[in-house]
Write a protein that holds these residues in place. Structure first.
Motif, PDB file in Angstrom:
ATOM      1  N   THR A  21       0.879  -1.103  -0.049  1.00 38.08           N
ATOM      2  CA  THR A  21       0.045  -0.043  -0.105  1.00 38.08           C
ATOM      3  C   THR A  21       0.807   1.286   0.077  1.00 38.08           C
ATOM      4  O   THR A  21       0.315   2.033  -0.793  1.00 38.08           O
ATOM      5  CB  THR A  21      -0.860  -0.012   1.073  1.00 38.08           C
ATOM      6  OG1 THR A  21      -1.826  -1.174   0.962  1.00 38.08           O
ATOM      7  CG2 THR A  21      -1.652   1.335   1.415  1.00 38.08           C
ATOM      8  N   ASN A  22       1.943   1.187   0.692  1.00 36.51           N
ATOM      9  CA  ASN A  22       2.981   2.290   0.595  1.00 36.51           C
ATOM     10  C   ASN A  22       3.390   2.545  -0.453  1.00 36.51           C
ATOM     11  O   ASN A  22       3.822   3.695  -0.950  1.00 36.51           O
ATOM     12  CB  ASN A  22       3.785   2.351   1.931  1.00 36.51           C
ATOM     13  CG  ASN A  22       3.184   2.697   3.292  1.00 36.51           C
ATOM     14  OD1 ASN A  22       4.179   3.470   4.055  1.00 36.51           O
ATOM     15  ND2 ASN A  22       2.151   2.294   3.454  1.00 36.51           N
ATOM     16  N   PHE A  23       4.009   1.294  -1.035  1.00 45.04           N
ATOM     17  CA  PHE A  23       4.716   1.596  -2.553  1.00 45.04           C
ATOM     18  C   PHE A  23       3.550   2.160  -3.547  1.00 45.04           C
ATOM     19  O   PHE A  23       4.056   3.062  -4.381  1.00 45.04           O
ATOM     20  CB  PHE A  23       5.033   0.319  -2.847  1.00 45.04           C
ATOM     21  CG  PHE A  23       6.227  -0.441  -2.225  1.00 45.04           C
ATOM     22  CD1 PHE A  23       7.038   0.365  -1.662  1.00 45.04           C
ATOM     23  CD2 PHE A  23       6.287  -1.759  -2.310  1.00 45.04           C
ATOM     24  CE1 PHE A  23       8.203  -0.292  -0.825  1.00 45.04           C
ATOM     25  CE2 PHE A  23       7.446  -2.500  -1.792  1.00 45.04           C
ATOM     26  CZ  PHE A  23       8.315  -1.784  -0.817  1.00 45.04           C
ATOM     27  N   LEU A  24       2.186   1.780  -3.377  1.00 45.43           N
ATOM     28  CA  LEU A  24       1.379   2.214  -4.364  1.00 45.43           C
ATOM     29  C   LEU A  24       1.327   3.736  -3.804  1.00 45.43           C
ATOM     30  O   LEU A  24       0.604   4.553  -4.863  1.00 45.43           O
ATOM     31  CB  LEU A  24       0.065   1.581  -4.097  1.00 45.43           C
ATOM     32  CG  LEU A  24      -0.996   1.982  -4.970  1.00 45.43           C
ATOM     33  CD1 LEU A  24      -0.758   1.365  -6.734  1.00 45.43           C
ATOM     34  CD2 LEU A  24      -2.333   1.227  -4.864  1.00 45.43           C
ATOM     35  N   GLU A  25       1.385   4.279  -2.649  1.00 40.74           N
ATOM     36  CA  GLU A  25       1.097   5.769  -2.385  1.00 40.74           C
ATOM     37  C   GLU A  25       1.962   6.460  -3.135  1.00 40.74           C
ATOM     38  O   GLU A  25       2.091   7.723  -3.298  1.00 40.74           O
ATOM     39  CB  GLU A  25       0.784   5.679  -0.790  1.00 40.74           C
ATOM     40  CG  GLU A  25      -0.454   5.356  -0.310  1.00 40.74           C
ATOM     41  CD  GLU A  25      -0.513   5.400   1.045  1.00 40.74           C
ATOM     42  OE1 GLU A  25      -1.596   5.204   1.734  1.00 40.74           O
ATOM     43  OE2 GLU A  25       0.548   5.404   1.912  1.00 40.74           O
ATOM     44  N   LEU A  26       3.257   5.806  -2.975  1.00 47.15           N
ATOM     45  CA  LEU A  26       4.552   6.410  -3.695  1.00 47.15           C
ATOM     46  C   LEU A  26       4.386   6.574  -5.320  1.00 47.15           C
ATOM     47  O   LEU A  26       4.822   7.704  -5.971  1.00 47.15           O
ATOM     48  CB  LEU A  26       5.815   5.752  -3.107  1.00 47.15           C
ATOM     49  CG  LEU A  26       6.467   6.362  -2.121  1.00 47.15           C
ATOM     50  CD1 LEU A  26       7.740   4.957  -1.554  1.00 47.15           C
ATOM     51  CD2 LEU A  26       7.111   7.546  -1.973  1.00 47.15           C
ATOM     52  N   TYR A  27       3.829   5.574  -5.766  1.00 45.47           N
ATOM     53  CA  TYR A  27       3.636   5.505  -7.165  1.00 45.47           C
ATOM     54  C   TYR A  27       2.298   5.157  -7.720  1.00 45.47           C
ATOM     55  O   TYR A  27       1.915   3.884  -7.901  1.00 45.47           O
ATOM     56  CB  TYR A  27       4.657   4.367  -7.812  1.00 45.47           C
ATOM     57  CG  TYR A  27       6.218   4.549  -7.122  1.00 45.47           C
ATOM     58  CD1 TYR A  27       6.828   5.828  -7.763  1.00 45.47           C
ATOM     59  CD2 TYR A  27       6.742   3.928  -6.217  1.00 45.47           C
ATOM     60  CE1 TYR A  27       8.058   6.002  -7.390  1.00 45.47           C
ATOM     61  CE2 TYR A  27       8.131   4.073  -5.695  1.00 45.47           C
ATOM     62  CZ  TYR A  27       8.695   5.242  -6.471  1.00 45.47           C
ATOM     63  OH  TYR A  27      10.020   5.571  -6.061  1.00 45.47           O
ATOM     64  N   PRO A  28       1.491   5.887  -7.465  1.00 43.30           N
ATOM     65  CA  PRO A  28       0.054   5.592  -7.667  1.00 43.30           C
ATOM     66  C   PRO A  28      -0.256   5.035  -9.179  1.00 43.30           C
ATOM     67  O   PRO A  28      -1.496   4.557  -9.252  1.00 43.30           O
ATOM     68  CB  PRO A  28      -0.889   7.011  -7.328  1.00 43.30           C
ATOM     69  CG  PRO A  28       0.158   7.944  -7.446  1.00 43.30           C
ATOM     70  CD  PRO A  28       1.579   7.500  -7.351  1.00 43.30           C
ATOM     71  N   LYS A  74      -7.815  -1.641  -3.013  1.00 46.18           N
ATOM     72  CA  LYS A  74      -8.888  -1.843  -3.632  1.00 46.18           C
ATOM     73  C   LYS A  74      -9.137  -1.467  -4.987  1.00 46.18           C
ATOM     74  O   LYS A  74      -9.911  -2.104  -5.664  1.00 46.18           O
ATOM     75  CB  LYS A  74     -10.203  -1.295  -2.667  1.00 46.18           C
ATOM     76  CG  LYS A  74     -11.533  -1.687  -2.538  1.00 46.18           C
ATOM     77  CD  LYS A  74     -11.559  -3.129  -1.851  1.00 46.18           C
ATOM     78  CE  LYS A  74     -13.101  -3.519  -1.715  1.00 46.18           C
ATOM     79  NZ  LYS A  74     -12.927  -5.215  -1.314  1.00 46.18           N
ATOM     80  N   GLU A  75      -8.966  -0.271  -5.385  1.00 54.70           N
ATOM     81  CA  GLU A  75      -9.115   0.522  -6.488  1.00 54.70           C
ATOM     82  C   GLU A  75      -7.864   0.225  -7.342  1.00 54.70           C
ATOM     83  O   GLU A  75      -7.873   1.003  -8.613  1.00 54.70           O
ATOM     84  CB  GLU A  75      -9.414   2.096  -6.330  1.00 54.70           C
ATOM     85  CG  GLU A  75     -10.469   2.346  -5.529  1.00 54.70           C
ATOM     86  CD  GLU A  75     -11.947   1.413  -6.044  1.00 54.70           C
ATOM     87  OE1 GLU A  75     -12.165   1.395  -7.185  1.00 54.70           O
ATOM     88  OE2 GLU A  75     -12.592   0.761  -5.370  1.00 54.70           O
ATOM     89  N   ALA A  76      -6.978  -0.403  -7.081  1.00 57.97           N
ATOM     90  CA  ALA A  76      -5.674  -0.269  -7.904  1.00 57.97           C
ATOM     91  C   ALA A  76      -5.583  -1.134  -9.293  1.00 57.97           C
ATOM     92  O   ALA A  76      -6.661  -2.261  -9.176  1.00 57.97           O
ATOM     93  CB  ALA A  76      -4.510  -0.987  -6.983  1.00 57.97           C
ATOM     94  N   ASN A  77      -4.736  -1.010 -10.158  1.00 55.78           N
ATOM     95  CA  ASN A  77      -4.794  -1.819 -11.224  1.00 55.78           C
ATOM     96  C   ASN A  77      -4.052  -3.199 -10.911  1.00 55.78           C
ATOM     97  O   ASN A  77      -2.900  -3.146 -11.076  1.00 55.78           O
ATOM     98  CB  ASN A  77      -4.003  -0.987 -12.400  1.00 55.78           C
ATOM     99  CG  ASN A  77      -3.987  -1.536 -13.634  1.00 55.78           C
ATOM    100  OD1 ASN A  77      -4.550  -2.860 -13.815  1.00 55.78           O
ATOM    101  ND2 ASN A  77      -3.039  -1.088 -14.452  1.00 55.78           N
TER     102      ASN A  77
END
Length: 369
Positions: free
Chosen positions: A21-28, A47-50
């Motif tokens: 989740t933190n990685f995704l927040e860095l690289y949305p 939940k909404e990630a690709n």
């Protein structure tokens, strides 16, 4: 700069998924490649990630027991085409680090652990799965030899390793002969808070699996008669509940709000297993509560003896009993405990990860052969 995230599997939320989740927040904008995903059991930005899953999962049908698919997961992780990315950041305790990337793509692996069931914990896992002796045990032994060969060989696909603890960095060196920089995983300190209400129960928040040694805590609290609350579920749930007396309460899998409330009001948090790192003790500390931990593994990097908790030396009923009796005569400062946990906060983690990736990407681009 195109970045892809690779994760072992996403059957439910856990410590590794908080890191993701933190990685995704860095690289949305980064897609997530993973072997399987149960979307109903993940939350937050995930939940909404690709999320791109492998052919092990058909038509987004949820997988009840992803472990049964493990023999096919090494091939599944290798099947992803990652040729269009500049950077691949894998989040791995198993197969994710084995993703195949081209020479111009930098692969950084955030490693929670080399495969536990392939290396020094293999005897424990094999004994549980196949018993002692017999054809099944022999076949499993041959299979694990193949897994170790793949695990070691696939470590060469990683350009840079990050370990989640000094404990894991040692294991990475032992099994892969690769050096790793240590960046401890993030704690959601802002989610947790200190309470003025001190209730009488001890607390465990854990997946109910054999190596977590929840059975040890139950044995001790059966003997002492003190109240114990256990939050979490897992394959050993029924067995553990059958062991427990009435002073031990099982809540099953709970929401963050319920977990947060129980952390904030417990007398102390119990951490009876050996973990590669262990996020839950730090969540308890972020709530100002002390930890009673087994003196091994990642707990040695997070629990400060006599300041944020205390240790017991052996996974025996006597040792844990003695630690709890010692705890009864100790005093702890809630605010000092929380201050210690804040050094492991999410923003600090993300800052360290981004700095590492930026530095290594520049180094990677300038590398000459």
């Amino acid at each position: 700069m195109k970045i892809a995230l690779v994760h072992d599997w996403l059957p439910f939320m856990g410590g590794a998924e908080r890191v993701l989740t933190n990685f995704l927040e860095l690289y949305p904008d980064a897609p997530i490649y993973t072997t399987i995903c149960n979307r109903s059991k993940i939350d937050g930005p995930l939940k909404e990630a690709n999320i791109i899953t492998s052919n092990l999962q058909k038509k987004n049908k949820e997988i009840e027991n992803h472990r049964k698919l493990f023999p096919f997961m090494m091939t599944a992780i290798e099947s992803f085409n990652l040729n269009d990315y500049d950077i691949v950041l894998s989040d791995s305790s198993s197969v994710a680090k084995g993703a195949i990337t081209p020479p111009d793509t930098m692969h950084i692996c955030y490693c929670h652990s080399p495969m536990r069931y392939a290396w020094e914990f293999s005897h424990e896992y094999a004994g549980k799965m196949a018993g002692k002796g017999g054809l099944k045990a022999k076949l499993l032994s041959y299979f694990l030899t193949g897994v170790r060969l793949w695990d070691n060989a696939s470590s060469d696909r990683v350009d840079y390793f990050i370990a989640n603890s000094q404990n894991v960095a040692k294991r990475i060196w032992k099994h892969y002969r690769r050096k790793a920089v240590v960046i401890h995983p993030p704690v959601r300190c802002d989610l947790f808070n200190i309470s003025d209400i001190d209730e009488d129960y001890f607390l465990i928040v854990s997946r109910l699996q054999e190596y977590k040694r929840i059975d040890l805590a139950i044995e001790v609290f059966n003997k002492l008669g003190l109240p114990l609350v256990i939050i979490g579920d897992g394959p050993d749930s029924k067995k553990l509940q059958a062991m427990a007396k009435n002073n031990i309460k099982f809540l099953g899998r709970e929401s963050d709000e319920v977990i947060k409330e129980h952390y904030a009001k417990c007398r102390a948090f119990l951490f009876t297993g050996e973990e590669d790192f262990g996020i839950t003790p730090l969540e308890a500390m972020a709530s100002g509560r002390p930890v009673i931990a087994y003196r091994k593994g990642g707990a040695l990097e997070t629990v400060v003896e006599d300041k944020t908790g205390l240790f017991f030396d052996n996974q025996t009923c006597d040792d844990l009993c003695n630690a709890i009796k010692e705890f009864e005569n100790m005093k702890f400062d809630k605010y000092e405990i929380r201050k210690h946990a804040q050094a492991f906060g999410e923003e600090i983690f993300k800052e360290k990860i981004k700095s590492f990736i930026d530095e290594k990407y520049q180094e990677f681009k300038e590398r000459k052969f």
